[in-house]
Design a protein around this motif. Sequence first.
Motif, PDB file in Angstrom:
ATOM      1  N   GLU A   1       0.534  -1.230   0.115  1.00 24.92           N
ATOM      2  CA  GLU A   1      -0.189   0.007   0.423  1.00 24.92           C
ATOM      3  C   GLU A   1       0.694   0.860   0.051  1.00 24.92           C
ATOM      4  O   GLU A   1       2.411   1.130   1.081  1.00 24.92           O
ATOM      5  CB  GLU A   1      -0.320  -0.035   0.751  1.00 24.92           C
ATOM      6  CG  GLU A   1      -1.694  -1.450   1.369  1.00 24.92           C
ATOM      7  CD  GLU A   1      -3.134  -0.995   0.021  1.00 24.92           C
ATOM      8  OE1 GLU A   1      -3.336  -0.182  -0.314  1.00 24.92           O
ATOM      9  OE2 GLU A   1      -3.601  -2.068   0.281  1.00 24.92           O
TER      10      GLU A   1
ATOM     11  N   GLU B   1      -3.447 -14.598   2.792  1.00 24.70           N
ATOM     12  CA  GLU B   1      -2.057 -14.327   3.137  1.00 24.70           C
ATOM     13  C   GLU B   1      -1.094 -14.998   3.725  1.00 24.70           C
ATOM     14  O   GLU B   1      -0.825 -16.111   4.246  1.00 24.70           O
ATOM     15  CB  GLU B   1      -2.229 -13.081   4.214  1.00 24.70           C
ATOM     16  CG  GLU B   1      -3.080 -12.328   3.799  1.00 24.70           C
ATOM     17  CD  GLU B   1      -3.433 -11.127   4.351  1.00 24.70           C
ATOM     18  OE1 GLU B   1      -3.312 -10.767   5.752  1.00 24.70           O
ATOM     19  OE2 GLU B   1      -3.575  -9.989   3.627  1.00 24.70           O
TER      20      GLU B   1
ATOM     21  N   ARG C   1      -0.021 -10.445   1.479  1.00 22.37           N
ATOM     22  CA  ARG C   1      -0.378 -10.911   0.437  1.00 22.37           C
ATOM     23  C   ARG C   1       0.791 -11.453   0.063  1.00 22.37           C
ATOM     24  O   ARG C   1       1.479 -11.091  -0.561  1.00 22.37           O
ATOM     25  CB  ARG C   1      -1.553  -9.310  -0.709  1.00 22.37           C
ATOM     26  CG  ARG C   1      -2.211  -8.963   0.740  1.00 22.37           C
ATOM     27  CD  ARG C   1      -2.765  -8.148  -1.344  1.00 22.37           C
ATOM     28  NE  ARG C   1      -2.214  -7.027  -0.972  1.00 22.37           N
ATOM     29  CZ  ARG C   1      -2.210  -5.440  -0.787  1.00 22.37           C
ATOM     30  NH1 ARG C   1      -2.952  -5.014   0.758  1.00 22.37           N
ATOM     31  NH2 ARG C   1      -1.432  -4.563  -1.193  1.00 22.37           N
TER      32      ARG C   1
ATOM     33  N   SER D   1       2.194  -5.605   3.108  1.00 29.24           N
ATOM     34  CA  SER D   1       1.289  -6.073   3.605  1.00 29.24           C
ATOM     35  C   SER D   1       1.834  -8.121   3.279  1.00 29.24           C
ATOM     36  O   SER D   1       3.028  -8.432   3.323  1.00 29.24           O
ATOM     37  CB  SER D   1      -0.280  -5.802   2.542  1.00 29.24           C
ATOM     38  OG  SER D   1      -0.106  -6.949   1.521  1.00 29.24           O
TER      39      SER D   1
ATOM     40  N   TRP E   1       1.342  -2.066  11.799  1.00 33.29           N
ATOM     41  CA  TRP E   1       2.440  -2.004  10.333  1.00 33.29           C
ATOM     42  C   TRP E   1       3.882  -1.554  11.203  1.00 33.29           C
ATOM     43  O   TRP E   1       4.518  -1.514   9.833  1.00 33.29           O
ATOM     44  CB  TRP E   1       1.448  -0.159   9.957  1.00 33.29           C
ATOM     45  CG  TRP E   1       1.147   0.231   9.067  1.00 33.29           C
ATOM     46  CD1 TRP E   1      -0.212  -0.845   8.766  1.00 33.29           C
ATOM     47  CD2 TRP E   1       1.029   1.220   8.326  1.00 33.29           C
ATOM     48  NE1 TRP E   1      -0.849  -0.670   8.059  1.00 33.29           N
ATOM     49  CE2 TRP E   1      -0.861   0.586   7.422  1.00 33.29           C
ATOM     50  CE3 TRP E   1       0.743   2.769   8.554  1.00 33.29           C
ATOM     51  CZ2 TRP E   1      -1.434   2.076   7.043  1.00 33.29           C
ATOM     52  CZ3 TRP E   1       1.277   3.239   7.767  1.00 33.29           C
ATOM     53  CH2 TRP E   1      -0.229   3.487   6.750  1.00 33.29           C
TER      54      TRP E   1
ATOM     55  N   GLY F   1       5.226  -9.707   3.981  1.00 37.48           N
ATOM     56  CA  GLY F   1       5.692  -8.260   4.521  1.00 37.48           C
ATOM     57  C   GLY F   1       6.690  -7.742   5.694  1.00 37.48           C
ATOM     58  O   GLY F   1       7.047  -6.627   5.181  1.00 37.48           O
TER      59      GLY F   1
END
Length: 299
Positions: free
Chosen positions: A26, A53, A42, A40, A93, A58
């Motif tokens: 992102e 996932e 993903r 992420s 994050w 990430g």
Amino acid sequence: MSGFVEKPEPVQVSGLTHLHTGKVRELYQNEAGELVMVASDRMSAYDWVLPSEIPDKGRVLTQLSLWWFDQLADLMPNHVLSTELPSGAPKDWEGRTLICKSLQMVPVECVARGYLTGSGLVEYDDSRTVCGLALPEGLENGSELPAPIFTPATKAAVGEHDENVSYEEVARQVGADTAAQLRQATLAVYGRARDIARDRGIILADTKFEFGFEGDQLIIADEVLTPDSSRFWPVDTWQPGRAQPSFDKQYVRDWLTSPASGWDRTSEQPPPPLPPEVVERTRAKYLEAYELLTGSHWS
């Protein structure tokens, strides 16, 4: 047809403007005009972003990129300004966020190949070339090339294929001087990384980079030398003439194209969720690559 099986809604954070949802990252902009990249968990394969996932992926991509940026610092400047978490950002994050320079990005995937595999092998089998570069007879799946080659590709949108292009086409698109800089930088970074990886028991078969300009200075950006952007093979099991075991997402690709998945890659149907054992095995491979390369235990 391809793209996201289930496109996520980006997290909204005060003071950050969401710019783009990529296959894995992102992208936001802060009030200072800097880019905020959040990796992420993903997983993408065959131009699809999968519904499953890979836990910690990430963070592995971010921390491994940071390690590589340090190894390359004397060779190539990078776009990282800070790893500090933006104010108001979610706790998740942590460890997956980079504050970066906003660059004038070059719209070319800069691929370096030291070994013959993937789309390069397909082209070689057909014409004895890769991206129009002539290669000698007698090479096979996994063969080391006589010397590393620069094989650029166009950068595609999510759900579309990157397409290999010739060096001459890159020069036409971005100018001869920039094309020459891209080729020199790509092969220099690949050469450094190949030697570092081999010393740690890993063959860097091929990898892709992205570059941008800050004024007249070429800067390496995005992720570098991760299992998402590279093919990593164990040195001790390398054997040309067959598919190589790997530390990257090849394990996911192999499952998706196996009878066990029940998925037809040529159909327009999205791929199925990954079984728990495939998720865990893939996570283990990413962590193994991180630990072998950095010499640090993942915690």
